[in-house]
Design a protein around this motif. Structure first.
Motif: not given
Length: 278
Positions: A114-118
């Motif tokens: 989910l860090l990739g979405m940030a």
């Protein structure tokens, strides 16, 4: 209760007016492009929002031939289709694993994805460029495909995890009781039940990759490797003030996205709402 009902009744006309204004703002540019694609330059200048005097396909034919759109179309189709296949093959089993399989580090690994979405692509585009340069993938369709898939996977895995979360775990347990293994359960039972989410995943991936402008702009150099958005930009520069050809080129670039969304609209909405209560 009556006061609440009256308040809702009074707010509905205002909401309707707001939605009509919003619809007008969204639809007007699209209609302008469509109508302008069938008009001469004189008609566009003198009556931009009227219907064409004669519905001629000359602008579309000239834009396709002069703008080299057949090459750009193929490049975009290659990147988009290959990207969709890879995202499907990775995001669906990953979402299933995060939703139904208990393994060490499940939550931690999911949050790392989910860090990739940030991270906005603008923040990492320079390091990505130099990484691809080291790998020899700058100015290649494979390089753009690889980066497009990497950027699409975080949200895709998040979407599929929520989709599989909506499927009762009892179905998986029943399949195990009947002797099915993990992969057979996933392929024969869970994946067919997740069809709305899969369709939403594919449509969302198609829209993002097909319409992407920044990655091809930074990673592609040669004209023969341009995608539709880059080709349209180059064509606008070559066409000057010939708005009929520019509108025709824009319409050509819009047709695949509009077609895909219209065909799969219902499944897309159902899939995007999967797991919304979580």
């Amino acid at each position: 209760m009556k006061s609440q009902t009256n308040a809702l009744g009074k707010s509905q006309p205002m909401l309707l007016v707001f939605l009509l204004l919003l619809l007008t703002m969204v639809v007007t540019p699209i209609l302008w492009v469509i109508l302008g694609s069938f008009k001469t330059a004189f008609e566009i200048a003198n009556s931009p929002f009227s219907l064409p005097n004669s519905w001629s396909f000359d602008n579309l034919i000239q834009a396709w031939q002069l703008g080299n759109f057949q090459t750009y179309f193929w490049n975009s189709a290659f990147i988009t289709i290959v990207g969709m296949v890879i995202v499907f093959l990775v995001a669906c089993p990953a979402g299933y694993a995060f939703a139904h399989m208990n393994f060490r580090g499940n939550q931690l690994l999911f949050y790392l994805f989910l860090l990739g979405m940030a991270l906005p692509v603008q923040a990492i585009i320079i390091p990505v460029f130099y990484q691809l340069k080291v790998l020899g993938l700058v100015d290649t369709l494979s390089g753009v495909t690889l980066v497009s898939v990497s950027l699409a996977l975080p949200f895709s895995i998040f979407l599929m995890r929520n989709t599989f979360k909506d499927i009762p775990k009892e179905l998986r347990e029943s399949a195990f009781v009947d002797g099915a293994g993990e992969w057979k359960t996933y392929l024969r039972i869970m994946l067919p039940l997740a069809k709305p989410g899969v369709v939403a995943l594919l449509v969302f991936t198609f829209m993002n990759i097909w319409n992407d402008f920044l990655l091809p702009l930074v990673l592609l150099i040669s004209d023969h490797n341009y995608t539709i958005p880059l080709g349209l930009l180059a064509f606008q520069g070559d066409s000057g003030a010939n708005y009929g050809l520019i509108f025709a080129g824009t319409l050509i670039s819009m047709i695949p996205s509009i077609t895909v969304y219209v065909i799969f609209q219902r499944q897309f909405v159902e899939g995007m709402s999967a797991g919304s209560d979580k």
